[in-house]
Design a protein around this motif. Structure first.
Motif, mmCIF file in Angstrom:
data_model
loop_
_atom_site.group_PDB
_atom_site.id
_atom_site.type_symbol
_atom_site.label_atom_id
_atom_site.label_comp_id
_atom_site.label_asym_id
_atom_site.label_seq_id
_atom_site.Cartn_x
_atom_site.Cartn_y
_atom_site.Cartn_z
ATOM 1 N N HIS A 56 0.959 -1.165 0.139
ATOM 2 C CA HIS A 56 0.039 0.078 -0.055
ATOM 3 C C HIS A 56 0.971 1.186 -0.033
ATOM 4 O O HIS A 56 0.680 2.182 -0.750
ATOM 5 N N ILE A 96 3.614 -0.191 4.193
ATOM 6 C CA ILE A 96 2.505 -0.983 4.496
ATOM 7 C C ILE A 96 2.305 -2.107 3.540
ATOM 8 O O ILE A 96 2.341 -1.585 2.361
ATOM 9 N N HIS A 138 3.918 -3.877 13.094
ATOM 10 C CA HIS A 138 2.448 -3.689 13.905
ATOM 11 C C HIS A 138 1.511 -4.402 12.874
ATOM 12 O O HIS A 138 1.270 -3.935 11.679
ATOM 13 N N VAL A 171 -1.946 -6.497 11.656
ATOM 14 C CA VAL A 171 -3.360 -6.427 12.117
ATOM 15 C C VAL A 171 -4.051 -7.615 11.254
ATOM 16 O O VAL A 171 -3.978 -7.499 10.092
ATOM 17 N N SER A 188 -7.454 6.950 -0.940
ATOM 18 C CA SER A 188 -6.681 5.902 -1.885
ATOM 19 C C SER A 188 -6.498 4.631 -1.345
ATOM 20 O O SER A 188 -6.521 4.405 -0.072
ATOM 21 N N GLY A 189 -6.174 3.406 -2.195
ATOM 22 C CA GLY A 189 -5.508 2.527 -1.488
ATOM 23 C C GLY A 189 -5.316 1.541 -2.760
ATOM 24 O O GLY A 189 -5.400 1.762 -3.883
ATOM 25 N N THR A 237 -7.593 -1.834 0.589
ATOM 26 C CA THR A 237 -7.043 -1.109 1.669
ATOM 27 C C THR A 237 -7.559 0.282 1.469
ATOM 28 O O THR A 237 -8.323 0.552 0.354
ATOM 29 N N GLU A 271 -7.320 4.509 2.700
ATOM 30 C CA GLU A 271 -6.648 5.411 3.394
ATOM 31 C C GLU A 271 -7.065 6.947 3.198
ATOM 32 O O GLU A 271 -7.402 7.162 1.806
ATOM 33 N N ASP A 293 -1.158 7.180 6.846
ATOM 34 C CA ASP A 293 -0.603 6.033 7.195
ATOM 35 C C ASP A 293 -1.597 5.415 7.936
ATOM 36 O O ASP A 293 -1.159 4.085 8.876
ATOM 37 N N VAL A 295 -4.427 3.114 7.858
ATOM 38 C CA VAL A 295 -4.799 2.452 6.591
ATOM 39 C C VAL A 295 -5.651 1.106 7.093
ATOM 40 O O VAL A 295 -5.303 0.444 8.105
ATOM 41 N N SER A 296 -6.910 1.059 6.595
ATOM 42 C CA SER A 296 -7.699 -0.233 7.195
ATOM 43 C C SER A 296 -7.972 -1.012 5.994
ATOM 44 O O SER A 296 -7.435 -0.786 4.773
ATOM 45 N N PRO A 356 -6.483 -0.335 12.166
ATOM 46 C CA PRO A 356 -5.180 -0.838 12.586
ATOM 47 C C PRO A 356 -4.731 -0.484 14.214
ATOM 48 O O PRO A 356 -4.025 -0.775 14.758
#
Lengths: 170, 170
Positions: A82, A91, A123, A125, B78-79, B93, B95, B101, B103-104, B127
């Motif tokens: 990402h 990421i 980290h 997830v 974005s992602g 992802t 963002e 930063d 980001v899910s 995160p």
């Protein structure tokens, strides 16, 4: 050992965290994560051979590689990047083919400690507690620990002829 | 309304889940997620205009778009798409530029219910608990709800001339 891998598996949250210090400059540690010829020489436990299908360590890039055990068993991993920021941060997503669609996302920080030393912090997830627990119980810690030992050997220019041919130069 | 959006924000886990049914075939609902000219007509709350920089809905693709409010305020997202399976499943992802930063990763399932109906199910993974809570409190639910109403209007061929020109045909 001051540089030993530390792993944290927090209770009740689908995360795994780890930290590892290196007596090497951040640019070298980052480059060893970026260049596939180098990645193939340290990522994963000793005894597994790594074949890289592609590994494009940049924002929007992707990767796929296989770890091959001495008995021929194959373990395939893939994902996308990402974000990648030079000598700083990445990421990426992570998928193990044996568990399709169970995809984690990892935040990797490359920290310049000064004095030619680096701290790597991750980290990770997971999409469920079950996925996190499965990873934590999978031998992940010893695999990570061995991989980072191999990374140190690579950065030091020691180890196998492969590692020597892939020596990281400043 | 039998098709109303349902949102679940589980306590103590960094997830948001939601579900929405449509009286439209899965191929149409999927296509409306895939084609940028269609996405621009429904994604997000009413009143925001969407400009798409790029939107490449395929495994390994990426996206970037901007929502523009009437007062000119811009919100950029974005992602990357880790996985996209036709009429079935996607992992992406996410963002928001205001929170760099953070980001899910979202797991989106397109389920054919038969009878020309579809269920969309999403599992979003954040995160941190703070990131999850921030999103849950951000007006996300009403934005999602309005977006899915707009999607229904698009699929029905109703609404604005833009929607009519982008009508989804079987």
């Amino acid at each position: 050992m001051t540089n030993a891998l530390t792993v944290n598996v927090p209770e009740g949250l689908p995360f795994i965290e780890f930290e590892r210090e290196f007596d090497f400059p951040v640019a070298d540690v980052f480059r060893a994560h970026k260049e596939p010829e180098l990645v193939a020489q340290w990522l994963g436990p000793r005894g597994l051979r790594m074949e890289i299908d592609h590994y494009d360590f940049r924002t929007g890039g992707s990767y796929r590689y296989t770890h091959i055990a001495p008995d021929g068993t194959e373990y395939r991993f893939s994902g996308i990047f990402h974000t990648v920021r030079e000598n700083d941060f990445a990421i990426q997503t992570f998928e193990f083919d044996a568990y399709p669609d169970v995809v984690s996302i990892e935040f990797l920080t490359f920290q310049d400690l000064g004095g030619g030393r680096t701290r790597l912090t991750a980290h990770s997830v997971y999409p469920s507690m079950e996925a996190r627990d499965g990873m934590a119980q999978s031998g992940m810690e010893s695999g990570l620990s061995e991989g980072y030992e191999r990374l140190e050997e690579l950065l030091a220019g020691a180890g196998t002829p492969q590692a020597q041919s892939g020596k990281v130069t400043a």
